[in-house]
Scaffold this motif. Structure first.
Motif, mmCIF file in Angstrom:
data_model
loop_
_atom_site.group_PDB
_atom_site.id
_atom_site.type_symbol
_atom_site.label_atom_id
_atom_site.label_comp_id
_atom_site.label_asym_id
_atom_site.label_seq_id
_atom_site.Cartn_x
_atom_site.Cartn_y
_atom_site.Cartn_z
ATOM 1 N N SER A 109 0.777 -1.157 0.007
ATOM 2 C CA SER A 109 -0.150 0.139 0.102
ATOM 3 C C SER A 109 0.797 1.261 -0.007
ATOM 4 C CB SER A 109 -0.948 -0.105 1.127
ATOM 5 O OG SER A 109 -1.724 -0.982 1.198
ATOM 6 N N ASN A 110 2.014 1.137 0.651
ATOM 7 C CA ASN A 110 2.830 2.372 0.872
ATOM 8 C C ASN A 110 3.317 2.895 -0.381
ATOM 9 O OD1 ASN A 110 4.380 -0.160 1.535
ATOM 10 N ND2 ASN A 110 6.173 0.849 1.184
ATOM 11 N N THR A 111 3.813 1.651 -1.245
ATOM 12 C CA THR A 111 4.374 1.782 -2.707
ATOM 13 C C THR A 111 3.269 2.497 -3.641
ATOM 14 O OG1 THR A 111 5.796 -0.064 -2.449
ATOM 15 C CG2 THR A 111 5.400 0.552 -4.668
ATOM 16 N N LEU B 70 -5.621 1.937 6.885
ATOM 17 C CA LEU B 70 -6.047 3.261 7.090
ATOM 18 C C LEU B 70 -5.103 4.294 6.898
ATOM 19 C CD1 LEU B 70 -8.768 2.703 10.062
ATOM 20 C CD2 LEU B 70 -9.251 3.020 7.591
ATOM 21 N N ASP B 71 -4.001 4.173 7.355
ATOM 22 C CA ASP B 71 -2.802 5.075 7.530
ATOM 23 C C ASP B 71 -2.621 5.279 5.967
ATOM 24 O OD1 ASP B 71 -2.480 5.077 10.110
ATOM 25 O OD2 ASP B 71 -0.595 3.897 10.090
ATOM 26 N N VAL C 2 8.528 -3.751 8.362
ATOM 27 C CA VAL C 2 7.630 -3.134 9.552
ATOM 28 C C VAL C 2 7.644 -1.734 9.750
ATOM 29 C CG1 VAL C 2 8.457 -5.395 10.748
ATOM 30 C CG2 VAL C 2 9.741 -3.394 10.994
ATOM 31 N N ASP C 3 8.158 -0.989 8.820
ATOM 32 C CA ASP C 3 8.201 0.322 8.972
ATOM 33 C C ASP C 3 6.912 0.875 8.079
ATOM 34 O OD1 ASP C 3 9.900 0.931 10.994
ATOM 35 O OD2 ASP C 3 11.521 0.436 9.608
ATOM 36 N N SER C 4 6.576 0.178 6.845
ATOM 37 C CA SER C 4 5.913 0.575 6.125
ATOM 38 C C SER C 4 4.824 -0.104 5.549
ATOM 39 C CB SER C 4 6.780 1.152 4.645
ATOM 40 O OG SER C 4 7.678 0.116 4.231
ATOM 41 N N VAL C 5 5.060 -1.556 5.251
ATOM 42 C CA VAL C 5 4.063 -2.301 4.652
ATOM 43 C C VAL C 5 3.154 -2.624 5.740
ATOM 44 C CG1 VAL C 5 3.855 -4.414 3.853
ATOM 45 C CG2 VAL C 5 5.867 -3.414 3.025
ATOM 46 N N ASP D 280 8.924 -6.695 0.739
ATOM 47 C CA ASP D 280 8.715 -5.449 0.214
ATOM 48 C C ASP D 280 6.936 -5.495 0.289
ATOM 49 O OD1 ASP D 280 11.265 -4.368 -0.599
ATOM 50 O OD2 ASP D 280 11.085 -4.989 -2.663
ATOM 51 N N ASN D 281 6.422 -6.590 0.426
ATOM 52 C CA ASN D 281 4.777 -6.674 0.429
ATOM 53 C C ASN D 281 4.475 -8.068 1.179
ATOM 54 O OD1 ASN D 281 4.421 -8.913 -1.812
ATOM 55 N ND2 ASN D 281 5.411 -7.447 -2.969
ATOM 56 N N VAL D 282 3.250 -8.151 1.549
ATOM 57 C CA VAL D 282 3.058 -9.419 2.355
ATOM 58 C C VAL D 282 3.133 -10.764 1.647
ATOM 59 C CG1 VAL D 282 0.329 -9.246 1.928
ATOM 60 C CG2 VAL D 282 1.146 -10.338 3.836
ATOM 61 N N ARG D 283 2.710 -10.774 0.232
ATOM 62 C CA ARG D 283 2.844 -11.882 -0.599
ATOM 63 C C ARG D 283 4.153 -12.248 -0.860
ATOM 64 N NH1 ARG D 283 -1.940 -13.836 -3.307
ATOM 65 N NH2 ARG D 283 -3.748 -13.293 -1.835
#
Length: 271
Positions: free
Chosen positions: A71-73, A92-93, A151-154, A181-184
């Protein structure tokens, strides 16, 4: 050596994303097309692909172009001018961030889905872990690493860190994290046997037959997991409103629930 390790992990994350068909960067060529472009959190891939395919069959509309990433990307890409019509965040962030930058149409924003985070292992693992206060996850890991989103962005990584802190396990495992870089990408590390455990969404675990859920994190150990959706500020595609309506409607609900999401479908404004 540390720099080389970091570079290796970054390349690994990019490679995993490409292998899964995720889109860590937008294609400038999309700016020249009138197709509906959706930017969605990586954890939505299975459910959203199916929902989009059903929408195409029912509406006769052209298939949307869906780019999946953290989401951050995605939020940063939209900020940089990526030609997206719809943004679906895993927390939500990052939707709040997009709203603060005037990147979305606030009147279209809805809290669409809910999810849970779980601890997964390979499908043939015999490991047993009880996620309760004082759990010694570091002992279960041994010399291995725990796969998580950054842990800081994803979002999944942030939820996972919050839960581990709440359970008193973070300090012992923080130096044993393989951040993706992402959960997947984190899920794939476990699926491929490169990490014995991973923290992913329940929906991710359901989507990969090569992993199994070892334990679910207790409710209240992390902030509620909410997936907001909104049309982007610059979208002029008339299909955007129709697709958003479909995602909120009764036809999409069983698709999301089949993948393990909770359908919320509540109007929400930025906090």
């Amino acid at each position: 050596m540390r720099d080389s390790m970091i570079k290796r992990r970054t390349m690994l994350g990019m490679g995993l994303a490409l292998a899964m068909g995720l889109a860590p960067a937008f294609d400038a060529a999309q700016a020249q097309t009138k197709e509906l472009v959706v930017f969605a959190a990586a954890s939505m891939k299975n459910a959203l692909d199916e929902a989009a395919a059903n929408w195409v069959k029912e509406s006769g509309k052209p298939a949307p172009k869906i780019s999946y990433a953290a989401s951050n990307t995605l939020a940063k890409q939209i900020e940089s001018g990526a030609p997206a019509d719809i943004f679906i965040s895993a927390d939500l962030d990052w939707m709040d961030y997009a709203a603060s930058k005037n990147l979305i149409k606030p009147e279209t924003r809805v809290s669409l889905l809910g999810n849970k985070i779980v601890l997964v292992a390979a499908k043939d693992s015999t490991a047993k872990v009880e996620l309760k206060p004082g759990v010694d996850l570091a002992a279960a890991l041994g010399s291995n690493r725990l796969a998580m989103g950054n842990v800081d962005s994803v979002p999944a990584g942030k939820y996972g860190k919050a839960a581990l802190e709440k359970l008193g396990a973070w300090d012992k495992v923080k130096d044993k994290i393989a951040q993706a870089d992402n959960v997947r990408a984190a899920l794939l590390l476990v699926s491929r046997g490169e990490a014995p455990f991973g923290i992913v969404y329940a929906t991710d675990a359901a989507a990969d037959p090569q992993v199994k859920v070892v334990a679910a994190f207790p409710e209240g150990s992390h902030p509620p997991i909410v997936y907001p959706v909104a049309a982007t500020k610059d979208s002029t595609n008339p299909d955007a409103a129709a697709f958003l309506t479909y995602l909120r409607g009764p036809a999409a609900k069983p698709v999301f629930e089949k993948q393990g999401f909770t359908v919320l479908n509540k109007p929400a404004s930025a906090s």
